[in-house]
Design a protein around this motif. Structure first.
Motif, PDB file in Angstrom:
ATOM      1  N   TRP A 155      -8.833  -4.026   4.112  1.00 16.57           N
ATOM      2  CA  TRP A 155      -7.529  -4.104   3.452  1.00 16.57           C
ATOM      3  C   TRP A 155      -6.594  -5.048   4.203  1.00 16.57           C
ATOM      4  O   TRP A 155      -5.841  -5.819   3.590  1.00 16.57           O
TER       5      TRP A 155
ATOM      6  N   ARG B 276      -4.086  10.952  -6.916  1.00 17.82           N
ATOM      7  CA  ARG B 276      -3.830  10.392  -5.577  1.00 17.82           C
ATOM      8  C   ARG B 276      -2.643   9.421  -5.594  1.00 17.82           C
ATOM      9  O   ARG B 276      -1.929   9.291  -4.599  1.00 17.82           O
TER      10      ARG B 276
ATOM     11  N   THR C 199     -12.633  -0.728   3.727  1.00 15.47           N
ATOM     12  CA  THR C 199     -12.211  -0.157   5.007  1.00 15.47           C
ATOM     13  C   THR C 199     -10.784  -0.594   5.332  1.00 15.47           C
ATOM     14  O   THR C 199     -10.201  -1.459   4.656  1.00 15.47           O
ATOM     15  N   SER C 200     -10.230   0.003   6.386  1.00 15.18           N
ATOM     16  CA  SER C 200      -8.875  -0.351   6.797  1.00 15.18           C
ATOM     17  C   SER C 200      -8.797  -1.808   7.234  1.00 15.18           C
ATOM     18  O   SER C 200      -7.833  -2.529   6.906  1.00 15.18           O
TER      19      SER C 200
ATOM     20  N   LEU D 124     -11.126   7.939  -0.449  1.00 18.39           N
ATOM     21  CA  LEU D 124     -12.170   7.853   0.572  1.00 18.39           C
ATOM     22  C   LEU D 124     -12.258   9.136   1.388  1.00 18.39           C
ATOM     23  O   LEU D 124     -13.356   9.552   1.794  1.00 18.39           O
ATOM     24  N   VAL D 125     -11.139   9.780   1.600  1.00 18.22           N
ATOM     25  CA  VAL D 125     -11.110  10.990   2.432  1.00 18.22           C
ATOM     26  C   VAL D 125     -11.380  12.238   1.610  1.00 18.22           C
ATOM     27  O   VAL D 125     -12.086  13.150   2.065  1.00 18.22           O
TER      28      VAL D 125
ATOM     29  N   GLU E  99      -7.368   4.923  -0.168  1.00 13.88           N
ATOM     30  CA  GLU E  99      -7.694   5.567   1.104  1.00 13.88           C
ATOM     31  C   GLU E  99      -7.776   7.079   0.958  1.00 13.88           C
ATOM     32  O   GLU E  99      -8.592   7.730   1.626  1.00 13.88           O
ATOM     33  N   LYS E 100      -6.941   7.661   0.084  1.00 15.29           N
ATOM     34  CA  LYS E 100      -7.042   9.098  -0.172  1.00 15.29           C
ATOM     35  C   LYS E 100      -8.342   9.452  -0.870  1.00 15.29           C
ATOM     36  O   LYS E 100      -8.950  10.501  -0.607  1.00 15.29           O
TER      37      LYS E 100
ATOM     38  N   SER F 221     -15.064  -7.924   1.877  1.00 17.85           N
ATOM     39  CA  SER F 221     -13.925  -7.048   1.615  1.00 17.85           C
ATOM     40  C   SER F 221     -13.475  -7.161   0.161  1.00 17.85           C
ATOM     41  O   SER F 221     -13.095  -6.166  -0.469  1.00 17.85           O
TER      42      SER F 221
ATOM     43  N   ASN G 116     -17.347   8.547  -2.532  1.00 16.96           N
ATOM     44  CA  ASN G 116     -18.214   8.126  -1.426  1.00 16.96           C
ATOM     45  C   ASN G 116     -19.667   8.013  -1.861  1.00 16.96           C
ATOM     46  O   ASN G 116     -20.390   7.108  -1.419  1.00 16.96           O
TER      47      ASN G 116
ATOM     48  N   ARG H 276      -3.209   0.868  -2.242  1.00 19.29           N
ATOM     49  CA  ARG H 276      -4.055   1.005  -1.055  1.00 19.29           C
ATOM     50  C   ARG H 276      -4.072   2.448  -0.567  1.00 19.29           C
ATOM     51  O   ARG H 276      -5.137   2.979  -0.203  1.00 19.29           O
ATOM     52  N   VAL H 277      -2.937   3.108  -0.572  1.00 22.96           N
ATOM     53  CA  VAL H 277      -2.868   4.505  -0.120  1.00 22.96           C
ATOM     54  C   VAL H 277      -3.719   5.393  -1.005  1.00 22.96           C
ATOM     55  O   VAL H 277      -4.430   6.298  -0.523  1.00 22.96           O
TER      56      VAL H 277
END
Length: 651
Positions: free
Chosen positions: A423, A346, A419-420, A386-387, A383-384, A322, A393, A379-380
């Protein structure tokens, strides 16, 4: 006329043939056959004589203009022809040259400076002092010697001190080496005259470029003014890390510097150090009864920071994947301006707040802690990415070389993206790292005494782990219990620790009191022996003169011996009461003073040493022991750190 014409024709024919005839009738050699010695050589230029007049040291003779010289100070051109002008015009120019007068006054030049009260006064300018200050700047700031020849430094000196001539790097090298020899002589004299009891820290560093091992030894002591002193007294290459080699270097270091008294030696938990300390202790016992304290039972100190480092390394190994994924994600954001711009977008939409992204050095867990702490704030945003970001990616689908190997065999898929669950694991780990990080900063202080705070920091770690071990989060609870078990493994309460590092509260009081009493009695005995030896040495002449008068008076000798015993008992009683008085005094709270400065335990002893003369001697030696070893790699090793990348949200 006919004879004359015939003679002329014969002479012309001889010249046409390249031959001539001398006046004696002999035929000359052809001109083409003459030797080089017959050709006249050009005259050599006369060597220019050096100017003998003293005035020439202030002028530079111009090569393009004959009979003209340039003043070294104002650059004015003065006639210097020996026949027309001589040196009188040059001498008269110096009498009216303002720059030459300023150069003469350079030794008495004054500059503005502040005194102890803050008032601005003029002080004489010392050229030698400024030169020494420049050399000290090179050493303290770890600058290359070529720094004195850099354009920026010369421009600075030209603007601040126009008349000062900056020395070159070779001169700086010679000056620094002379300073080293001078300071070495002073330090050896200090050790031999004042006989300080020092505490040592040692470590072995392996250079990453040459794979050579170097051993460093640092001496710590408190001087008579109750100021903490620290000097690196040994930096030599070693062939191996065996205990015999380490012990030999320790003995050689003490012999070279003339150190006769040792209190403690701080080392890491390597097996070779145990043998080295054992051999070194045996060698110190042969130096005299005062070389060690308590016969060397307190000499071995284990590095607290190294123990914490071992515990943290085990925790980092569990979530290594991680951590590597987050490191690769940060590297992606920092790799280009477009990626950074996309990440900032982001950050604004996710309302992450302000912060910075920094990469870590993989060999330093404290830098990893700082990297993870900063990354968790965004972190947010990650994650944005990643999406929403396809390039993000695709970056983790690429392969990267492993261990510097190229080709398909050395290529491996890049770890990530985070990954979640990764984190969450990192966020859980950061809670533990924060505890150890703060304690490591306290242990690693170099300008303050750390012996008085080691106990507090270790107890604080154990209390925090106890609190986390009863947390509702099961994984957090298991991790806390695991780390606490490792803490007990290395220290195991009081068994594997130095008696000066006791932890448990109840046993702490009894063990510390017992230890202090034993040490205190030993110091009382030593001080009494020293005072008696000094008094005996001062009065030896008088005793020798009066000895014949009392040789047969046995009763007087018995009275003297009874008086000595009574005096010794009285001193012991006073010493015991001195220790009791100190233990009964109210504890001073460790808080900042009115100026906002941290509490300084040495300042308290500086004010109260006259009240506790024997105890202050013991504290002077015992307070200086270091709970961590100073690794020389922190001076010369490249950490591989990166500048921080500031990121903030406008939302």
């Amino acid at each position: 006329m006919s004879e004359t014409e015939d003679n002329n024709e014969a002479f012309l024919s001889e010249e046409a043939d390249g031959t001539t005839e001398s006046s004696a009738g002999r035929r000359r050699r052809p001109t083409t056959e003459r030797s080089s010695s017959d050709v006249p050589k050009p005259k050599k230029a006369k060597k220019k004589q050096a100017h003998r007049a003293e005035v020439w040291q202030h002028y530079i003779e111009k090569e393009d203009l004959v009979g003209v010289a340039r003043c070294r100070y104002c650059c004015q051109q003065i006639g210097c022809d020996t026949k027309l002008h001589g040196t009188s015009s040059m001498k008269s120019h110096l009498l009216r040259c303002k720059f030459f007068k300023a150069h003469q006054d350079l030794g008495t030049q004054k500059v503005l400076a502040g005194d102890m009260r803050g008032a601005i006064t003029t002080v004489p300018y010392d050229k030698a002092l400024f030169r020494r200050s420049v050399n000290e700047l090179l050493v303290l700031c770890e600058l290359p010697f070529a720094f004195v020849e850099s354009e920026g430094f010369r421009r600075f000196c030209a603007n601040m001190l126009p008349l000062y001539t900056v020395h070159c790097r070779r001169t700086a090298t010679e000056d620094v080496f002379k300073m080293f020899l001078s300071e070495t002589t002073k330090l050896k004299s200090l050790f031999s005259c004042e006989q300080h009891r020092v505490s040592l820290t040692t470590d072995i560093w392996v250079a990453p470029t040459t794979a050579c091992s170097y051993m460093v030894i640092t001496a710590h002591w408190i001087d008579r003014g109750w100021d903490l002193q620290k000097r690196i007294i040994w930096f030599k290459p070693v062939t191996d890390h065996k205990g015999d080699t380490i012990a030999d270097h320790l003995r050689a270091c003490l012999e070279e510097w003339g150190i006769k008294k040792i209190f403690t030696i701080t080392v890491d938990n390597a097996k070779g150090n145990d043998k080295a300390i054992r051999l070194f202790t045996d060698a110190c016992r042969s130096m005299g009864p005062n070389a060690l304290v308590r016969d060397g039972s307190l000499i071995h100190m284990r590095c607290c920071a190294h123990i914490l480092n071992l515990i943290v390394r085990d925790g980092l190994a569990k979530v290594n994947e991680s951590i590597v994924a987050i490191r690769n994600a940060i590297r992606y954001v920092r790799s280009s301006g477009d990626r950074l711009k996309s990440f900032k977008l982001r950050v604004e939409t996710g309302k992450c707040g302000r912060g910075s992204l920094s990469l870590d050095c993989v060999t330093r867990w404290n830098s990893t802690y700082l990297m993870l702490t900063n990354a968790l704030k965004f972190r947010v945003a990650f994650e944005k990415l990643l999406v929403e970001d396809k390039l993000y990616n695709d970056y983790f689908q690429e392969s990267e070389e492993e261990n510097g190997e190229s080709g398909p065999e050395g290529a491996k898929k890049r770890v990530g993206p985070p990954t979640s669950k990764g984190w969450d694991d990192v966020q859980r780990l950061v809670k533990f790292l924060k505890i150890f990080f703060n304690c490591t900063l306290a242990f690693s202080a170099t300008k303050t005494v750390t012996s008085t705070i080691c106990y507090h920091e270790i107890v604080l770690i154990e209390r925090c782990l106890i609190i986390l071990s009863i947390n509702d989060d099961q994984e957090l609870r298991l991790e806390a219990m695991d780390m606490r078990a490792k803490l007990e493994k290395y220290w195991d309460g009081l068994i594997n620790m130095n008696p000066l590092d006791s932890l448990e509260s109840d046993h702490l009081k009894s063990s510390i009191k017992k230890l202090m009493k034993n040490l205190f009695e030993e110091y009382v005995q030593r001080l009494c022996n020293n005072s008696q030896a000094e008094s005996t040495g001062n009065k030896s002449g008088e005793v020798d003169d009066l000895a014949p008068l009392f040789e047969e008076d046995d009763e007087l000798e018995s009275r003297d011996s009874l008086y000595d015993e009574l005096a010794t008992e009285t001193v012991n009683d006073v010493a015991t009461s001195e220790l009791d008085i100190y233990l009964l005094e109210k504890a001073v709270p460790r808080q900042k003073n009115r100026l906002g400065m941290d509490y300084d335990v040495l300042s308290w002893w500086r004010r109260n040493s006259h009240k506790f003369p024997v105890l202050s001697e013991f504290v002077n030696h015992s307070s200086v022991f270091c709970g961590f070893r100073v690794g020389i790699q922190y001076k010369w090793k490249d950490f591989g750190s990166f500048p921080e990348l500031s990121i903030h949200s406008h939302g």
